[in-house]
Structures are given as structure tokens and as C-alpha cells.
Design an enzyme around this catalytic site. Structure first.
Site, PDB file in Angstrom:
ATOM      1  N   GLY A   1      30.578 -40.678  54.979  1.00  0.00           N
ATOM      2  CA  GLY A   1      30.887 -39.250  54.940  1.00  0.00           C
ATOM      3  C   GLY A   1      32.364 -39.008  55.135  1.00  0.00           C
ATOM      4  O   GLY A   1      33.186 -39.860  54.756  1.00  0.00           O
ATOM      5  N   GLU A   2      32.717 -37.849  55.708  1.00  0.00           N
ATOM      6  CA  GLU A   2      34.128 -37.463  55.919  1.00  0.00           C
ATOM      7  C   GLU A   2      34.866 -37.217  54.599  1.00  0.00           C
ATOM      8  O   GLU A   2      36.092 -37.050  54.613  1.00  0.00           O
ATOM      9  CB  GLU A   2      34.937 -38.547  56.665  1.00  0.00           C
ATOM     10  CG  GLU A   2      34.434 -38.956  58.000  1.00  0.00           C
ATOM     11  CD  GLU A   2      35.290 -40.080  58.636  1.00  0.00           C
ATOM     12  OE1 GLU A   2      36.324 -40.485  58.055  1.00  0.00           O
ATOM     13  OE2 GLU A   2      34.907 -40.542  59.724  1.00  0.00           O
ATOM     14  N   GLY A   3      34.191 -37.301  53.478  1.00  0.00           N
ATOM     15  CA  GLY A   3      34.882 -37.266  52.191  1.00  0.00           C
ATOM     16  C   GLY A   3      35.421 -38.621  51.776  1.00  0.00           C
ATOM     17  O   GLY A   3      36.149 -38.733  50.786  1.00  0.00           O
TER      18      GLY A   3
END
Lengths: 317, 317
Positions: free
Chosen positions: A284-286
Site C-alpha cells: 500500500g502507501e501508493g
């Protein structure tokens, strides 16, 4: 998208010194960006990664390997430059913004009540829309301990199947943890079943603030014709409720990667999106989308920088 | 590879602020490079792409969509900066060297005679070995009209099957062209069958100068502990004869991508290599490997740049 710019970019690809089509998806990407940027030779000059963070009431049900305080700790880590997305956004030439959304006020446990009041969900959608600023390419990421459970609930409410189809290990829960996640998703769907009648209701009852913010950002980006690189399972689940009635809502989106979280592959397939990368990432987190931006930059470098057959004096096929 | 540096890099990955394993192949790549560079935090400072070019006698048999003079024209295009590899190497921060190998003297048509004399093949191997210079990461590419036919012959001689298993459209021949390629490969294998007893004989009888140069560069890189990013079908076919007796010869190699040329997937599978990218590219020139370097750079950025749980004050799982 701008058809004239798309066509001009496609014609240019046919003239560059290579067999037609031989750059594969790099060609598609350049043509896609030409359309959304309205420009034969698109460029990324104001690429931006935004990470939205939110906390989840369902954490109380033992659905995560990490405690809820990690959400705020990771926001501090993003701000201090120590997280994966800092390094990966930097490597991809993206600015990074971090938008924490009421971390001290987790959503309600969706097995007991709607995750958000209408007003809260709207505020999160608006926070997402505001965050796109003047970007010319967007990576949208999230941080929220417990949010793969919300993502699974959103995917199930949008595309059906069973809870087990959409639940996975997330940050790394064991078989019992997965069982708890499945129970939680099933309980949430059972409680809200009769109210999941619009995308907004699905989002507000089963989602989270950081997830609603991504939905808002994707919608605002569409109005502004800004291409979006989707990240993993949670980021993709943020648009799942929108796509059921309007599959074309993804037309300005590139699926950056396919996560190792098993529900993601299924969800991308339901949305008809083919991911650029498949590197077994599940952070995640981009992070996966930021890595995908490197591929997009390579595509634009070839598209803008190569000579045509005529310019180079190379014989055509 | 240096086990101590590998272990130190693996331990570091376990301390970084992310769930263990959540960066997937990015973690593997960082640990791989740590081993070959002998350094806990590896870096690419002298990344180099080398494109070897050669001409092929089998072009006379109608195996390519492009005329043989395109090889020299593309070498000029590389030197003028107009080809895909110029743009893609630039985007990946690689220097680019171009090594044409006796373009005015094509190899012999391997359906009539060995493609190269022993002395010619040795010279090509040595040219490849010399080209690695002081690189700390190598992308090895090729240009040679007609060389997918050589690559198919090398793969068939190394891993068996039928000619049709390894022949594909290359730069874009039609069904009749594919038939001619299959016939050519079959005729070559029939002529040389009894002499394909060593990797060197396979390479010299069925390969080409640019292909032998890649073999030489891969071997020299191994001696110098320089990691190599393999490109597409032709570049991979250059090491196929070596891998039959010594599968571990690929230990310093990353498969950069899987080409759309159908034989490549089969060959990677025979070699036990999992490609980083699968973008339907089929251009050669080192183009797919150069794009893969972007992923490697992302891996190193995360590995070197992220904070540990202790540094960031984040609670572990």
C-alpha cells in the site's frame, strides 16, 4: 480524453524507428497519456503522490497484525521521509503529500454501525478531491491499519461472491486472523445488506476515510482530466462501488500493479484492468503505483525522444 | 556472490518500516545486488547498456520483415540517439555503448555451413567480454536483422522440442514468413545435428556475432561479479547453450522482461527465470532490460533509503 491528441500520438508511434507495436504497453501508455493531457507528446512535470491515512473501528475485531497506533506512527514516518513511499516517490520524480484524516477518531466498527456518518464520508471525499491540486499525474495511496478488511467488504458489496473470495492476509495475519476478517466482512454485509443501494452508501457504511478520499480524488481527477495510477487492493476497492454502475469511470486510470493480496487480482479482473506490474508487492502507501510511474516515464521517454524512420534514414518494414 | 553482504541486506529488509516481505520482488532484487556487489546497500553508479550488432546469412531465406541493411542503419540511429534504447537507457540512467561486429560480412547461412568459423566466434565472444568495462550493472542488447531465427535454432539445439515451439513473428513476419523461419531452423538443425556437442559449437554453428558477444559478456560479467539484466528472446538465447550443462550460470542474471515473442516465455521457463516485467515488448536492443533497470533502481532506493522500525519509532507487527 482528447481524441485528436490520441490519434496524433498513435500516428507518431507508427513512425518511430521500431517495428510497429514492438514497444507493447509502452506505446499504449504514451497514447493514453496523450489523450488525457491533450498533447501529442505528453510529459509528467507535476507528478504527485498523495497518501491518505485513516483509522478503522474494525481493528477491535483482531483483523490486523499491527496495532492501530501504527497508522499515526507511519504518518510521522512519511513526514520524516523514512517510508517506502518516500523512497519510491523520490525515485519516480513525484512530490509526496500526506493527508491524515481524523486519526484520533477511528471510523465505527462496521459490524455495529455505518463506518461513517454521511457528513464524515462527504468530508473525506472532498479532502481527496482537494488533494489533486495541479498535478498532471496522480498516484493515490493509503495507510490505515485494518483497511484490507474494509476493502474486502467494499469489493464484496460491489461485485458479489463470498467474503473468503476477497479476504487475504493483509499485512500478515495468520489463518485465524483471516477467519476473523471473513467473519467481520460477513457480519458487516449482513448488518448493512438492505442499505447498500448506492455507491455512496456502500462507501460510507463499509469504507473508511482514506478510502473515501481516494474515491473523491479519482472523481476530481476525471473532471480535471488528470490520469491516475491506481495502487493495490485498498486503493482499487475505493473505486469498486463507482464502477458497478459506471465501468467507464476507470478510463483515466492505469492499474499500476497487481498486489500479492489475493483479492486484488480478482478485483482488477472484475474492473477489466490489466496491471502494468506484478512484483508481489503488498504494502500500500501508493508504493506499487509509484514504481509503475517509472514505466510510464520510460514510455514517455521513448515516445517523445525517438527518431522517426524518415528522420533516421532507416528503411521501413 | 558474497554471502555476508547478502545476509546483511536480508536482515536490513526485515528491519525496514513495512510488513516483512511486503515489497516482494523489490526486496529480492536488493538482496541479489547486495550479494553480487558485496555491499549491504548496493548502488548503481556505472550502469551500462551495450548493444551488439551483427548480420545474418539466413536473411537470404526470407526470415525477416526488414532488409539486412537495417542493421547498419539502426547502428547509425543508436549513434545519433534516435532509437528506443537511447531513450530508455537515458531514462534508466545507463550509459550506452554500441558495438557493431563486422556488419559488412554477414555470418554464413546456417542451413549451408556453420554460421561462423571458430576464430570469428571467439572474436565475438571476446568483443562481448571486453565491452563490460568497469560497469556495476549491465544491460546487454542486440540488433541483427534475421536474428530471431538464430535464437530459435539455439533454443531448439539447447532445449529440444520442435522448431515451431521456438519460432515466432520476430519483427513482424506473416504466417508464410513463420513457415520459412521454421523450415530454416529445421534445415540448420538437420545439417549440424551431429556437431552440436558443446555450447561453443552450438553458438558458432547456429548463432551470430552479436549473440556470441552477449554470451561472452555474460561470462565475463560473472567473473567480475557484475549483475546482468537479460533482455528478450535473442539475448536469452545467447546463454541457452551454456545453461544446459551449467544452469547456475544464470545466478548473476535477472530476467528483465518477458517478450511478446512467444519463444521467450518458453525459454525463460526452461532456464528457471521469472521475468521482472511483462509489457508485450518485442524490440530487442536491450530495451526491455533497460526498462527493468527502473524497477531495480526503485528496489535500491527503498532498500537504501527507508528507515528501520527502531529509527522511525514504529511499532512492529
Amino acid at each position: 480524453a482528447d481524441r485528436e491528441a490520441r490519434d496524433a500520438a498513435a500516428a507518431r508511434q507508427g513512425q518511430l524507428t521500431k517495428p510497429p507495436g514492438s514497444l507493447g504497453r509502452l506505446e499504449e501508455i504514451a497514447i493514453f497519456l496523450a489523450g488525457w493531457q491533450g498533447c501529442e507528446k505528453p510529459a509528467i512535470e507535476r507528478g504527485r503522490a498523495v497518501v491518505f491515512a485513516g483509522n478503522h473501528g474494525v481493528v477491535a475485531r483482531g483483523v490486523s497484525a499491527f496495532p492501530a497506533e501504527v497508522t499515526a506512527q507511519m504518518v510521522a514516518n512519511f513526514r520524516n521521509g523514512g517510508a517506502a513511499i518516500n523512497a519510491l516517490a523520490g525515485a519516480a520524480g513525484l512530490t509526496l503529500d500526506v493527508v491524515p484524516l481524523s486519526l484520533d477518531r477511528p471510523t465505527a466498527d462496521f459490524t455495529q454501525a455505518p463506518a461513517m456518518e454521511a457528513q464524515e464520508c462527504l468530508a473525506a471525499l472532498n479532502a481527496g478531491a482537494a488533494a489533486i491540486a495541479d498535478a498532471d499525474l496522480l498516484v493515490l495511496g493509503e495507510m490505515g491499519i485494518g483497511n484490507t478488511t474494509s476493502a474486502a467488504a467494499l469489493a464484496l458489496a460491489s461485485y458479489g461472491g463470498t467474503a473468503a473470495d476477497w479476504v487475504g492476509p493483509g499485512t500478515g495475519v495468520d489463518a485465524e486472523g483471516i477467519r476473523r476478517k471473513i467473519d467481520t466482512v460477513e457480519a458487516g454485509l449482513a448488518l448493512h445488506r438492505d442499505s447498500l443501494t448506492t455507491p455512496f452508501e456502500i462507501l460510507r457504511r463499509l469504507g473508511g476515510r482514506e478510502i473515501a478520499a481516494i474515491s473523491g480524488a479519482v472523481l476530481a481527477a476525471r473532471m480535471a482530466r488528470v490520469p491516475v495510477v491506481l495502487d493495490g487492493f485498498i486503493a482499487t476497492s475505493a473505486i469498486a462501488p463507482l464502477t458497478v454502475r459506471n465501468p467507464a469511470i476507470t478510463a483515466h486510470c492505469i492499474a499500476g500493479h497487481c498486489s500479492a493480496e489475493p483479492g486484488h487480482r480478482r478485483l482488477l479482473s472484475a474492473l477489466g484492468l490489466t496491471p502494468l506490474l506484478s512484483l508481489d508487492m503488498r504494502l500500500g502507501e501508493g508504493s506499487g503505483a509509484a514504481v509503475a510511474v517509472q514505466i510510464i516515464r520510460a514510455a514517455l521517454a521513448a515516445h517523445g525522444g525517438m527518431a522517426t524512420f524518415a528522420e533516421a534514414g532507416v528503411s521501413g518494414g
